[in-house]
Design an enzyme around this catalytic site. Sequence first.
Site, PDB file in Angstrom:
ATOM      1  N   GLY A 128       0.838  -1.199   0.000  1.00  0.00           N
ATOM      2  CA  GLY A 128       0.000   0.000   0.000  1.00  0.00           C
ATOM      3  C   GLY A 128       0.865   1.237   0.000  1.00  0.00           C
ATOM      4  O   GLY A 128       2.088   1.157   0.179  1.00  0.00           O
ATOM      5  N   LYS A 182       4.300  12.137  -3.225  1.00  0.00           N
ATOM      6  CA  LYS A 182       5.157  11.018  -2.793  1.00  0.00           C
ATOM      7  C   LYS A 182       6.177  11.536  -1.780  1.00  0.00           C
ATOM      8  O   LYS A 182       6.936  12.453  -2.088  1.00  0.00           O
ATOM      9  CB  LYS A 182       5.858  10.421  -4.018  1.00  0.00           C
ATOM     10  CG  LYS A 182       6.696   9.195  -3.733  1.00  0.00           C
ATOM     11  CD  LYS A 182       7.171   8.564  -5.037  1.00  0.00           C
ATOM     12  CE  LYS A 182       8.117   7.405  -4.783  1.00  0.00           C
ATOM     13  NZ  LYS A 182       8.589   6.795  -6.037  1.00  0.00           N
ATOM     14  N   GLY A 201       7.535   7.128   6.141  1.00  0.00           N
ATOM     15  CA  GLY A 201       6.575   7.804   5.275  1.00  0.00           C
ATOM     16  C   GLY A 201       7.180   8.929   4.449  1.00  0.00           C
ATOM     17  O   GLY A 201       6.482   9.642   3.730  1.00  0.00           O
ATOM     18  N   ARG A 205       3.472  13.561  -8.294  1.00  0.00           N
ATOM     19  CA  ARG A 205       3.511  12.637  -9.421  1.00  0.00           C
ATOM     20  C   ARG A 205       2.159  12.617 -10.120  1.00  0.00           C
ATOM     21  O   ARG A 205       1.114  12.605  -9.477  1.00  0.00           O
ATOM     22  CB  ARG A 205       3.866  11.245  -8.890  1.00  0.00           C
ATOM     23  CG  ARG A 205       3.959  10.203  -9.972  1.00  0.00           C
ATOM     24  CD  ARG A 205       4.819   9.057  -9.528  1.00  0.00           C
ATOM     25  NE  ARG A 205       4.121   8.160  -8.608  1.00  0.00           N
ATOM     26  CZ  ARG A 205       4.663   7.025  -8.164  1.00  0.00           C
ATOM     27  NH1 ARG A 205       5.883   6.685  -8.531  1.00  0.00           N
ATOM     28  NH2 ARG A 205       4.011   6.251  -7.334  1.00  0.00           N
ATOM     29  N   ASP A 223       4.012  -4.813  -7.642  1.00  0.00           N
ATOM     30  CA  ASP A 223       3.435  -3.542  -7.174  1.00  0.00           C
ATOM     31  C   ASP A 223       3.985  -2.362  -7.960  1.00  0.00           C
ATOM     32  O   ASP A 223       3.476  -1.249  -7.839  1.00  0.00           O
ATOM     33  CB  ASP A 223       3.694  -3.344  -5.677  1.00  0.00           C
ATOM     34  CG  ASP A 223       5.161  -3.519  -5.312  1.00  0.00           C
ATOM     35  OD1 ASP A 223       5.701  -4.612  -5.568  1.00  0.00           O
ATOM     36  OD2 ASP A 223       5.769  -2.574  -4.798  1.00  0.00           O
ATOM     37  N   ASN A 224       5.010  -2.614  -8.757  1.00  0.00           N
ATOM     38  CA  ASN A 224       5.576  -1.535  -9.566  1.00  0.00           C
ATOM     39  C   ASN A 224       5.222  -1.715 -11.043  1.00  0.00           C
ATOM     40  O   ASN A 224       5.931  -1.252 -11.922  1.00  0.00           O
ATOM     41  CB  ASN A 224       7.091  -1.482  -9.400  1.00  0.00           C
ATOM     42  CG  ASN A 224       7.498  -1.063  -7.996  1.00  0.00           C
ATOM     43  OD1 ASN A 224       6.706  -0.444  -7.280  1.00  0.00           O
ATOM     44  ND2 ASN A 224       8.698  -1.402  -7.585  1.00  0.00           N
ATOM     45  N   ASP A 228       7.201   4.050 -10.609  1.00  0.00           N
ATOM     46  CA  ASP A 228       8.073   3.809  -9.457  1.00  0.00           C
ATOM     47  C   ASP A 228       9.545   3.713  -9.830  1.00  0.00           C
ATOM     48  O   ASP A 228      10.113   2.629  -9.930  1.00  0.00           O
ATOM     49  CB  ASP A 228       7.617   2.570  -8.668  1.00  0.00           C
ATOM     50  CG  ASP A 228       6.559   2.960  -7.646  1.00  0.00           C
ATOM     51  OD1 ASP A 228       6.120   4.125  -7.672  1.00  0.00           O
ATOM     52  OD2 ASP A 228       6.175   2.115  -6.828  1.00  0.00           O
TER      53      ASP A 228
END
Length: 482
Positions: free
Chosen positions: A87, A110, A123, A173, A249-250, A259
Amino acid sequence: MTIGWCFDNTYYKLSKAFKEDIKPVPVKKPELVLLNKKLAENLNLNFSNSENQKLSELFSGNSLPEGCNSLAQAYAGHQFGHFTMLGDGRAVLIGEHLSKDNKRYDIQLKGSGKTAFSRNGDGRAALGPMLREYIISEAMNGLRIPTTRSLAVVKTGEDVIRETSLPGAILTRIASSHIRVGTFQYIAARQKKSELEELLNYVIHRHYPNIKDSKYKAEELLNIVLEKQINLVVNWMRVGFIHGVMNTDNMSISGETIDYGPCAFMDTYDPKTVFSSIDQMGRYAYCNQPIITKWNLSRLAECLLPLIDKDQEKAIQLATKIINSFEKKYEEKWLNMMRDKLGLFGVDEKDKFLILDLLTWMHQKKVDYTNTFCHLMNEKIKEDKNYEDEDFQNWKKRWNERLKMNNNTPEKYLKLMKTVNPLIIPRNHKVEEVLEAAEKDNLKPIIQLVEILKDPYSHQKNILDYQTPSNLKKNYQTFCGT
Ligand code: AMP
Ligand code: MG
């Protein structure tokens, strides 16, 4: 005059499982570093009347524009082959902006602070990697390769702790969406068919509305994503781009490069080239990229099985057929791409050998990938004695014979070659050089590099220095410590 935001946040309306509703965590002292004015224009956004301080507040997430519904997206992923629930651990989607031609764009910050998906992370993001993503994503766009874009970078005025203490930053982004193969994996792992159907319908409505009435939506989606990803990886191979972390995930469902972590462009031609410090086995090496693309698509196929057919055996059979079409389609597209790079029209059965023999020679002689094609186009590049090599001269004779087929003329073949062979790529040492300067508050070199990379197929003055293969230490490494 207002900025011109036009938010219409559809992802926000999806079921709870898909996201966490959350705002960016405010930062101490935001300071605008880069703003992509041309991209802003394309998005019909006008920042020219806003003071720098206002823009810094905006792009850091300290103040959100009206109409935002910010959230962190849930997704999972196979990271180096291992399945993990992930996530947005350091990003928030602030909303979807519609441009005047009704195109929909995700606006994501991001490096925006912790979310429910941060696991042990802080984070945050460091300035270097965010500027790096800015450079490489904009270079990819210049190379006419589908990619997420970079609108702005701000410094946060806070330090982030990596191996050392680094200046923190946030990248804005832009993407046609941030839906990944991993998004399907996350929802599929929850084993609720209604949620999977919700995601399928959402993706089709947003990206591929032409199949919305099909009886075989899941199969069709798989086919389309397969096609898009083949096109993407063929493009990467064309310019020598190595993504570096092709985890599921990318991998974007829209077919955009996403990414940018430890990615880099290959200098010396070597199919096994790997830049990422954490990819010790070379899983994501240059030559493995198509294989991994297929592997990732197989993971997408697994997620879609319950929607392909109620009968699992039948669903597997249908999905396998689609996945197994990968090799033939890839090979054909790759061959055509290489034909274009060599200015070859039509098809000759010996083309594959001609192409492979050139690549083998490049590998043996350790010559520069990009510059070899520049040499074949008679472009002025730094002198390299390798091109006087007898084997290369003999290869050129065969190439010249082949060029004579299909009424080919120098005007015709050079024109074709110039559309696919970049004169410049973001050379690793150049990227490092401009990042170093930017960290010392000298932004001139990064702005100049980004400007040159906007037009990599055209002649520009004084670019010889940008065409020189990286003079950094031999085993250049990029780090995932982003
Ligand atoms: P990436 O390497 O950027 O593709 O990230 C992989 C996963 O790790 C994603 O779920 C990210 O959100 C998460 N992640 C990466 N860096 C951080 C960080 N500093 N804090 C929290 N999560 C992170
Ligand atoms: Mg990622």
